[in-house]
Motif scaffolding. Sequence first.
Motif, short mmCIF file in Angstrom:
data_model
loop_
_atom_site.label_atom_id
_atom_site.label_comp_id
_atom_site.label_asym_id
_atom_site.label_seq_id
_atom_site.Cartn_x
_atom_site.Cartn_y
_atom_site.Cartn_z
N SER A 84 0.67 -8.87 -10.90
CA SER A 84 -0.05 -9.63 -9.88
C SER A 84 0.13 -9.06 -8.48
O SER A 84 -0.78 -9.17 -7.64
CB SER A 84 0.39 -11.09 -9.90
OG SER A 84 1.80 -11.18 -9.72
N LEU A 85 1.26 -8.44 -8.19
CA LEU A 85 1.50 -7.92 -6.85
C LEU A 85 0.82 -6.57 -6.62
O LEU A 85 0.07 -6.38 -5.66
CB LEU A 85 3.00 -7.79 -6.59
CG LEU A 85 3.74 -9.03 -6.10
CD1 LEU A 85 5.23 -8.76 -6.05
CD2 LEU A 85 3.24 -9.46 -4.73
N THR A 86 1.10 -5.61 -7.49
CA THR A 86 0.61 -4.24 -7.26
C THR A 86 -0.21 -3.68 -8.41
O THR A 86 -0.89 -2.68 -8.22
CB THR A 86 1.81 -3.29 -7.03
OG1 THR A 86 2.60 -3.23 -8.23
CG2 THR A 86 2.68 -3.77 -5.89
N ASN A 87 -0.12 -4.29 -9.59
CA ASN A 87 -0.77 -3.76 -10.79
C ASN A 87 -0.37 -2.30 -11.04
O ASN A 87 -1.16 -1.50 -11.53
CB ASN A 87 -2.30 -3.89 -10.69
CG ASN A 87 -2.97 -3.73 -12.04
OD1 ASN A 87 -2.35 -3.91 -13.09
ND2 ASN A 87 -4.25 -3.38 -12.02
N GLY A 88 0.85 -1.97 -10.66
CA GLY A 88 1.35 -0.62 -10.86
C GLY A 88 1.05 0.35 -9.75
O GLY A 88 1.55 1.48 -9.75
N GLY A 89 0.25 -0.05 -8.78
CA GLY A 89 -0.15 0.85 -7.70
C GLY A 89 0.86 0.87 -6.56
O GLY A 89 1.86 0.14 -6.59
N PRO A 90 0.62 1.71 -5.58
CA PRO A 90 -0.48 2.67 -5.51
C PRO A 90 -0.25 3.89 -6.38
O PRO A 90 0.84 4.45 -6.40
CB PRO A 90 -0.50 3.06 -4.02
CG PRO A 90 0.90 2.84 -3.55
CD PRO A 90 1.45 1.69 -4.35
N PHE A 91 -1.29 4.28 -7.12
CA PHE A 91 -1.28 5.47 -7.98
C PHE A 91 -0.11 5.43 -8.98
O PHE A 91 0.59 6.42 -9.17
CB PHE A 91 -1.21 6.75 -7.14
CG PHE A 91 -2.28 6.87 -6.11
CD1 PHE A 91 -3.59 7.10 -6.49
CD2 PHE A 91 -1.99 6.72 -4.77
CE1 PHE A 91 -4.60 7.20 -5.54
CE2 PHE A 91 -2.98 6.81 -3.81
CZ PHE A 91 -4.30 7.05 -4.19
N LYS A 92 0.08 4.24 -9.60
CA LYS A 92 1.09 4.05 -10.64
C LYS A 92 2.53 4.30 -10.16
O LYS A 92 3.43 4.52 -10.96
CB LYS A 92 0.80 4.93 -11.86
CG LYS A 92 -0.48 4.54 -12.60
CD LYS A 92 -0.62 5.33 -13.88
CE LYS A 92 -1.86 4.88 -14.65
NZ LYS A 92 -1.76 3.49 -15.14
N SER A 93 2.75 4.23 -8.87
CA SER A 93 4.09 4.48 -8.33
C SER A 93 5.02 3.29 -8.53
O SER A 93 6.24 3.43 -8.41
CB SER A 93 4.01 4.82 -6.84
OG SER A 93 3.43 3.74 -6.12
N GLY A 117 0.80 -1.23 0.00
CA GLY A 117 0.00 0.00 0.00
C GLY A 117 0.83 1.26 0.00
O GLY A 117 0.28 2.36 -0.11
N ASP A 118 2.13 1.14 0.13
CA ASP A 118 3.03 2.29 0.13
C ASP A 118 4.01 2.15 -1.03
O ASP A 118 4.45 1.04 -1.34
CB ASP A 118 3.77 2.39 1.46
CG ASP A 118 4.69 3.60 1.53
OD1 ASP A 118 5.90 3.42 1.38
OD2 ASP A 118 4.17 4.72 1.72
#
Length: 321
Positions: free
Chosen positions: A262-271, A179-180
């Motif tokens: 699969s882990l973040t899908n580019g998130g959070p906010f494409k970071s 999430g970070d």
Amino acid sequence: MNNENNLQEQNRSNIVTINRNTKKPVTTAKKKRLKNAGLFTLFVGPVFLAFTIIVLVPFFTGIYYSFTDWNGITGQIKWVGLDNFKYLFTEDKQFQESFLLTTKYTIVAIVLTNLIGFGLALLVTQMLKTRNILRTVFFMPNLLGGLLLGFIWQFIFVRGFASLGELTGIPLFELAWLGDANTAFWGIVIVSVWQGAGYIMIIYIAALQNVPQELIEAAKIDGANKWQILRHITMPLVAPAVTICLFLTTASSFKIFDANLSLTNGGPFKSTEMLALNIYTEAFVNNRYGIGEAKALIFFLVVATISVLQVTLSKKKEVES
């Protein structure tokens, strides 16, 4: 006169015989070349045809589309020249950020994967009773698909670490790993290194087993310690394996996609959106296939250039050592 005529006839017959004898080897060699060419075509032809259809045709077609505004769906294709590339370098900030993030990730992943892989290889080449079991355990993550592995680790980061944090109170497990932006980046690194180190370990094991034990024994007799043996004997002899492993980890790190998706899908906010995921999103989600192909072409040129430079420099160090 009769003797002269007989001599002339014998000379003519000898010339005809010589010509026939010289033509036979030429004819035989030509047939052999044709036979070899036929066998070469028979065995290589189908493979080359498949390679052309699957690799070369899409590659050159993609280069053409990178200079168009095609959306990947309709049949309307308009030639726009270098407009796509100008857009990428001037207006597409997300592409530039993804490129820098991928470069950062590649450097970190190359170093950690090779260090851990080489360390594991040193461990399992020692005289341990469990060395065969350890080799299997360390290599097993490489057998799992990237998407499946990513979803497993996503559960570990979200649910498993949260449960461990509640039980132990250790701050490391209480972090919002996915999430970070910072922790999500390191989460991708952890999963990728955990998966790739076992494969790199196998290559280093093969190189370490080819190091002559006579040299090591002689160095021990001369009073060399383990670090000196590793630095001055083992490392120079496994340099070809280092070149191969650096090449493999460079290419795979730049092309990371499945674990990122699969882990973040580019998130959070494409970071944490790596370059391969950015290209996929541009082409198949935003339906801007032309721009996506332009990104893919730049991506290919960068990876090819870095790989060639890395192999060239590594080969020079092998010769020097």
